[in-house]
Design a protein around this motif. Structure first.
Motif, PDB file in Angstrom:
ATOM      1  N   GLN A 191     -76.387  92.606  19.041  1.00  0.00           N
ATOM      2  CA  GLN A 191     -75.492  92.774  17.899  1.00  0.00           C
ATOM      3  C   GLN A 191     -76.079  93.613  16.772  1.00  0.00           C
ATOM      4  N   ILE A 248     -72.043  98.264  14.615  1.00  0.00           N
ATOM      5  CA  ILE A 248     -71.762  98.591  13.204  1.00  0.00           C
ATOM      6  C   ILE A 248     -70.280  98.528  12.848  1.00  0.00           C
ATOM      7  N   GLY A 249     -69.404  98.460  13.855  1.00  0.00           N
ATOM      8  CA  GLY A 249     -67.966  98.412  13.585  1.00  0.00           C
ATOM      9  C   GLY A 249     -67.216  97.882  14.783  1.00  0.00           C
ATOM     10  N   LEU A 289     -68.166  92.500  10.223  1.00  0.00           N
ATOM     11  CA  LEU A 289     -68.411  93.932  10.384  1.00  0.00           C
ATOM     12  C   LEU A 289     -67.189  94.730   9.936  1.00  0.00           C
ATOM     13  N   THR A 290     -67.379  96.019   9.736  1.00  0.00           N
ATOM     14  CA  THR A 290     -66.258  96.890   9.371  1.00  0.00           C
ATOM     15  C   THR A 290     -65.204  96.841  10.468  1.00  0.00           C
TER      16      THR A 290
END
Length: 290
Positions: free
Chosen positions: A58, A62-63, A77-78
């Motif tokens: 993980q 990042i997204g 996350l984003t």
């Protein structure tokens, strides 16, 4: 003799220093290589996201997309929304090295834009069975260099699936997808929902058509399910007992007995590393059907 001893010690010290330096350089090279190979991953599929967490990768994530709801940490996350309504600018702003998703969810436009941005697109086959779920785990884990973790996950799936009970009678199950009263669809043959129903010991009430079709009072009466199966979010969008107020449903066995099963959407349809958990949970619910 003293000179020889001194020379020996000097050579030994020099050799040790050289070896130490060599080892240090090797370690530096290794660390440098690892740093270069570090990924900045955007996952556009909930099942792939689950696997990334399950194999402990993980830190490279990042997204995610809107289906990435498990584990809870993924929701921090984003979130780039739904893959079919993806704003490429939002994705590019994250500066990913890789975008991972299922192959049947890739649009030509997204593929073209990722290529232009020199972002590597990695796709995997959409799983629709227990074996394909295990294959997906293995493939994603292998890509991440975590094949050993995949072995553990697959073993757990094989172990957990043994907890399914044989039912005395197969309940007729109708899966209804809802997004408010204005959008009501039922699952037919060759759908992931039919696969889950059958794996859990039930019978799909949606017969004679493939994919999904609009729910009508005539069709639901003709199907006469013993129980209605829905995503929790879909059932909630209709309000308390909302599905039983839909024309035709009250005339079915499910309507007469107020038989409704609600399950998390990603768990029920994801065919990810929790596939056995979903089947066992659904099987337990089927045992309660009259």
């Amino acid at each position: 003799m003293k000179k020889v001893g001194f020379l020996f010690l000097a050579l030994l010290s020099l050799t040790t220093a050289c070896n130490s330096g060599s080892k240090s350089e090797e370690e530096k090279a290794k660390l440098s290589k690892e740093k270069v190979e570090e990924k900045r991953i955007v996952s556009l599929n909930g099942s792939v996201t689950e696997i990334i967490y399950a194999v402990d990768s993980q830190k490279e994530l990042i997204g995610v997309d809107v289906t990435s709801t498990f584990p809870a940490a993924a929701e921090k996350l984003t979130n780039l929304g739904h893959v079919r309504k993806l704003a490429i600018e939002s994705l590019l702003a994250l500066n990913p090295s890789h975008v991972v998703m299922l192959e049947d969810e890739v649009s030509p436009d997204l593929k073209s834009k990722l290529k232009q941005a020199k972002i590597e697109l990695v796709t995997f086959k959409h799983p629709n069975s227990l074996e394909e779920s295990k294959s997906l785990v293995k493939e994603v884990a292998s890509w991440l260099g975590k094949s050993d973790k995949a072995t553990e996950i697959v073993s757990k799936i094989d172990s957990d699936i043994k907890n399914i009970s044989k039912l005395d009678k197969k309940p007729k199950v109708l899966f209804v997808y809802a997004r408010g009263a204005g959008t009501l669809m039922v699952a037919g043959e060759q759908t992931p929902l039919e696969k889950m129903i059958v794996l859990a010991g039930g019978e799909n009430a949606g017969k004679g058509f493939t994919d999904f079709k609009p729910l009508t009072s005539e069709s639901v009466i003709a199907a006469n399910p013993d129980v209605i199966l829905m995503f929790t979010s879909g059932a909630q969008s209709l309000g308390p007992d909302g599905i039983f107020n839909v024309p035709g449903v009250s005339s079915t066995n499910a309507g007469k007995n107020k038989a409704l099963i609600q399950m998390d959407g990603q768990l029920l349809s994801g065919f990810g590393p929790r596939v056995a958990d979903a089947i066992v949970e659904l099987n337990k619910e089927f045992k309660k059907v009259k």
